[in-house]
Scaffold this motif. Structure first.
Motif, PDB file in Angstrom:
ATOM      1  N   ALA A  75       3.465  -5.981  -8.912  1.00 14.10           N
ATOM      2  CA  ALA A  75       2.661  -4.768  -9.066  1.00 14.10           C
ATOM      3  C   ALA A  75       1.622  -4.671  -7.951  1.00 14.10           C
ATOM      4  O   ALA A  75       1.413  -3.602  -7.373  1.00 14.10           O
ATOM      5  N   ALA A  76       0.982  -5.795  -7.623  1.00 12.65           N
ATOM      6  CA  ALA A  76      -0.019  -5.789  -6.559  1.00 12.65           C
ATOM      7  C   ALA A  76       0.617  -5.441  -5.217  1.00 12.65           C
ATOM      8  O   ALA A  76       0.066  -4.656  -4.434  1.00 12.65           O
ATOM      9  N   LEU A  77       1.770  -6.004  -4.925  1.00  9.85           N
ATOM     10  CA  LEU A  77       2.452  -5.701  -3.660  1.00  9.85           C
ATOM     11  C   LEU A  77       2.899  -4.244  -3.591  1.00  9.85           C
ATOM     12  O   LEU A  77       2.837  -3.613  -2.535  1.00  9.85           O
TER      13      LEU A  77
ATOM     14  N   SER B  24       5.252 -17.657 -15.787  1.00 14.48           N
ATOM     15  CA  SER B  24       5.854 -17.318 -14.495  1.00 14.48           C
ATOM     16  C   SER B  24       6.266 -15.852 -14.444  1.00 14.48           C
ATOM     17  O   SER B  24       6.102 -15.186 -13.419  1.00 14.48           O
ATOM     18  N   ILE B  25       6.791 -15.347 -15.544  1.00 13.10           N
ATOM     19  CA  ILE B  25       7.187 -13.934 -15.599  1.00 13.10           C
ATOM     20  C   ILE B  25       5.961 -13.047 -15.455  1.00 13.10           C
ATOM     21  O   ILE B  25       5.966 -12.066 -14.709  1.00 13.10           O
ATOM     22  N   VAL B  26       4.900 -13.375 -16.158  1.00 18.33           N
ATOM     23  CA  VAL B  26       3.666 -12.583 -16.093  1.00 18.33           C
ATOM     24  C   VAL B  26       3.087 -12.617 -14.682  1.00 18.33           C
ATOM     25  O   VAL B  26       2.693 -11.576 -14.124  1.00 18.33           O
ATOM     26  N   VAL B  27       3.033 -13.802 -14.068  1.00 16.42           N
ATOM     27  CA  VAL B  27       2.510 -13.930 -12.709  1.00 16.42           C
ATOM     28  C   VAL B  27       3.389 -13.145 -11.736  1.00 16.42           C
ATOM     29  O   VAL B  27       2.891 -12.432 -10.858  1.00 16.42           O
ATOM     30  N   GLY B  28       4.699 -13.255 -11.877  1.00 18.97           N
ATOM     31  CA  GLY B  28       5.620 -12.520 -11.002  1.00 18.97           C
ATOM     32  C   GLY B  28       5.448 -11.021 -11.125  1.00 18.97           C
ATOM     33  O   GLY B  28       5.461 -10.292 -10.131  1.00 18.97           O
ATOM     34  N   ALA B  29       5.272 -10.529 -12.341  1.00 25.03           N
ATOM     35  CA  ALA B  29       5.062  -9.097 -12.555  1.00 25.03           C
ATOM     36  C   ALA B  29       3.750  -8.646 -11.928  1.00 25.03           C
ATOM     37  O   ALA B  29       3.676  -7.583 -11.298  1.00 25.03           O
TER      38      ALA B  29
ATOM     39  N   ARG C  19       0.676   4.123  -4.777  1.00 19.95           N
ATOM     40  CA  ARG C  19      -0.710   4.040  -5.248  1.00 19.95           C
ATOM     41  C   ARG C  19      -1.191   5.406  -5.741  1.00 19.95           C
ATOM     42  O   ARG C  19      -1.766   5.523  -6.820  1.00 19.95           O
ATOM     43  N   GLU C  20      -0.918   6.471  -4.980  1.00 24.14           N
ATOM     44  CA  GLU C  20      -1.358   7.813  -5.368  1.00 24.14           C
ATOM     45  C   GLU C  20      -0.667   8.279  -6.649  1.00 24.14           C
ATOM     46  O   GLU C  20      -1.303   8.865  -7.531  1.00 24.14           O
ATOM     47  N   LYS C  21       0.639   8.020  -6.747  1.00 23.66           N
ATOM     48  CA  LYS C  21       1.373   8.417  -7.963  1.00 23.66           C
ATOM     49  C   LYS C  21       0.866   7.645  -9.173  1.00 23.66           C
ATOM     50  O   LYS C  21       0.754   8.193 -10.270  1.00 23.66           O
ATOM     51  N   THR C  22       0.582   6.362  -8.978  1.00 30.21           N
ATOM     52  CA  THR C  22       0.080   5.545 -10.078  1.00 30.21           C
ATOM     53  C   THR C  22      -1.284   6.031 -10.535  1.00 30.21           C
ATOM     54  O   THR C  22      -1.546   6.131 -11.747  1.00 30.21           O
ATOM     55  N   ILE C  23      -2.138   6.357  -9.599  1.00 28.92           N
ATOM     56  CA  ILE C  23      -3.482   6.854  -9.942  1.00 28.92           C
ATOM     57  C   ILE C  23      -3.380   8.186 -10.681  1.00 28.92           C
ATOM     58  O   ILE C  23      -4.026   8.393 -11.713  1.00 28.92           O
ATOM     59  N   ALA C  24      -2.518   9.098 -10.168  1.00 29.03           N
ATOM     60  CA  ALA C  24      -2.350  10.403 -10.822  1.00 29.03           C
ATOM     61  C   ALA C  24      -1.784  10.239 -12.226  1.00 29.03           C
ATOM     62  O   ALA C  24      -2.241  10.887 -13.176  1.00 29.03           O
ATOM     63  N   SER C  25      -0.815   9.360 -12.361  1.00 30.26           N
ATOM     64  CA  SER C  25      -0.200   9.118 -13.674  1.00 30.26           C
ATOM     65  C   SER C  25      -1.211   8.522 -14.645  1.00 30.26           C
ATOM     66  O   SER C  25      -1.277   8.919 -15.816  1.00 30.26           O
ATOM     67  N   THR C  26      -2.001   7.586 -14.165  1.00 24.89           N
ATOM     68  CA  THR C  26      -3.019   6.960 -15.012  1.00 24.89           C
ATOM     69  C   THR C  26      -4.064   7.979 -15.460  1.00 24.89           C
ATOM     70  O   THR C  26      -4.477   7.981 -16.631  1.00 24.89           O
TER      71      THR C  26
END
Length: 108
Positions: free
Chosen positions: A18-20, A9-14, A28-35
């Motif tokens: 993250a998807a939301l 449940s914790i994994v599914v909730g996370a 999304r842009e910050k995550t892409i740049a960070s990645t």
């Protein structure tokens, strides 16, 4: 069995959280740049392992130096605390000596 449901449940909730959060353009842009930045860093150090080893050694040396310095400071503080523990008896002895000196001078 209860623990496996909790962990799942914790994994599914996370994952849902993250998807939301990716629906927001800024996130999304910050995550892409960070990645990308992390990926470039990993690729660089994969190609330059010696530099990574030097960097790690520098960090370890700095941590050891900090630990030694902190240890010396703690030891000094413990010594000072021990000295302060002796103060009440020293002060009490001084008061007694002073009392005795005034008492003996009053008798004379």
């Amino acid at each position: 069995m209860g623990q496996s449901k909790l962990l799942a449940s914790i994994v599914v909730g996370a994952a849902v959280g993250a998807a939301l959060s990716m629906l927001d353009r800024t996130t999304r842009e910050k995550t892409i740049a960070s990645t990308k930045r992390i990926s470039e860093t990993v690729s660089y150090y994969a190609a330059n392992r010696e530099e990574l080893q030097e960097l790690i050694q520098e960090k370890v040396t700095a941590a050891q130096s900090f630990y030694e310095s902190a240890s010396e400071n703690v030891n000094m503080l413990v010594e000072k605390a021990d000295e302060f523990k002796e103060f009440p008896s020293t002060i009490q002895d001084m008061i007694s000596d002073t009392k005795s000196a005034f008492s003996s001078s009053d008798k004379e």
